[in-house]
Design an enzyme around this catalytic site. Sequence first.
Site, PDB file in Angstrom:
ATOM      1  N   SER A   1       0.849  -1.185   0.000  1.00 35.18           N
ATOM      2  CA  SER A   1       0.000   0.000   0.000  1.00 35.18           C
ATOM      3  C   SER A   1       0.891   1.244   0.000  1.00 35.18           C
ATOM      4  O   SER A   1       1.780   1.366  -0.837  1.00 35.18           O
ATOM      5  CB  SER A   1      -0.953  -0.056   1.200  1.00 35.18           C
ATOM      6  OG  SER A   1      -1.943   0.931   1.114  1.00 35.18           O
TER       7      SER A   1
ATOM      8  N   ASP B   1      -8.627  -5.712  -6.240  1.00 37.42           N
ATOM      9  CA  ASP B   1      -8.234  -4.558  -5.425  1.00 37.42           C
ATOM     10  C   ASP B   1      -8.898  -3.317  -6.020  1.00 37.42           C
ATOM     11  O   ASP B   1      -8.612  -2.927  -7.152  1.00 37.42           O
ATOM     12  CB  ASP B   1      -6.707  -4.432  -5.446  1.00 37.42           C
ATOM     13  CG  ASP B   1      -6.176  -3.329  -4.525  1.00 37.42           C
ATOM     14  OD1 ASP B   1      -6.945  -2.411  -4.185  1.00 37.42           O
ATOM     15  OD2 ASP B   1      -4.986  -3.390  -4.174  1.00 37.42           O
TER      16      ASP B   1
ATOM     17  N   HIS C   1      -7.895  -4.904  -1.342  1.00 31.25           N
ATOM     18  CA  HIS C   1      -6.656  -4.179  -1.046  1.00 31.25           C
ATOM     19  C   HIS C   1      -6.001  -4.683   0.231  1.00 31.25           C
ATOM     20  O   HIS C   1      -4.771  -4.641   0.362  1.00 31.25           O
ATOM     21  CB  HIS C   1      -6.962  -2.682  -0.927  1.00 31.25           C
ATOM     22  CG  HIS C   1      -5.734  -1.833  -0.796  1.00 31.25           C
ATOM     23  ND1 HIS C   1      -4.855  -1.617  -1.839  1.00 31.25           N
ATOM     24  CD2 HIS C   1      -5.225  -1.144   0.274  1.00 31.25           C
ATOM     25  CE1 HIS C   1      -3.863  -0.833  -1.433  1.00 31.25           C
ATOM     26  NE2 HIS C   1      -4.066  -0.535  -0.160  1.00 31.25           N
TER      27      HIS C   1
END
Length: 338
Positions: free
Chosen positions: A146, A288, A317
């Site tokens: 991320s 995602d 995600h």
Amino acid sequence: MNLAQHGLRTVGEGAFLREGILDLPTPFPLHHGGELIEPRFAWRLSGDPRLPIVVAIGGISAHRRVFDEKQPRAGWWHEVAGPGRALDSSRCCILGIDYLGGSGESKDRSGRASLPSISSYDQALALRCLLDHLGLAQVRAILGASYGGMVALAFGERYPERVSRLLVVSASDRAHPMATAWRCVQRRTVRFAMQQGRACEGLELARALAMTTYRSPEEFSARFDAPPVRGETQFVFPVEEYLFARGRDFAARVQPEEFLCLSESIDLHRVDAARIAVPTTVIAVRGDLLVPVEDMRALATRLPDARLHEISSPHGHDAFLKEAGQLRPTFACIYGEC
């Protein structure tokens, strides 16, 4: 690395721990202009430092405690990192950090009311200063997921001689406009709530909205397809209870200014993938919503030396937090098993 010289203490059989707070050079210039006046950078090194050093960094709510053997759930990556896990602390020494502008101990002590705009390049510079402080000419890998993946890419572009390999999970060379749209609404919500003197409630709302983007429709369908419960004044839906419970947890440990700073930093992120010569493992998650698999595939084509791995997960995600089994084979490069 000499154990006595670097002050590591034993925390278990064959395991060592050291952590500290580094005073960064002052003033500390920022990529988007301005500077930090009295910045410091908090870090934690876990495991045997004679093993390969791996920097592990995650989303904007991650921190320097990647895992903790004594308090397993205290580590933000407790399902993935630790002895015998996918990121195996018996095979590498793990370095974690608190982000500049985040909710840990990496602070600007100047006392200013608001935080300046901070770039993934600024995080990379702070990390480079930390490696200098620790006497680490090069680390085996930076494993970023991320926002951490964005910082890893920025580091690889600016300081390629300081890292042997990048592993980037669910992070591209720039934010997708739809993801920016969701985060813009979150930041507006928090700022409006702050103006009304209700910052905590604004953070709860923003985090609740964010949770709808972290997970997949398939997971929500499986977990929350149940009738609502009638409350005193209105119906309450199962998914509603979940979202606002997560919102309350988040608001209890994060300051509004810190959330605004790092949320904006994600959307300001933009690196030149063609200039990142460090060998890179790109890990994409089908489904995602925030970082579409198409963006990760495009990133892999722009990088000069990249391997693309794709996984599927109902966690969307958040797969980097949950899919230890699927991530384990992709982490093999950390141990020289590419």
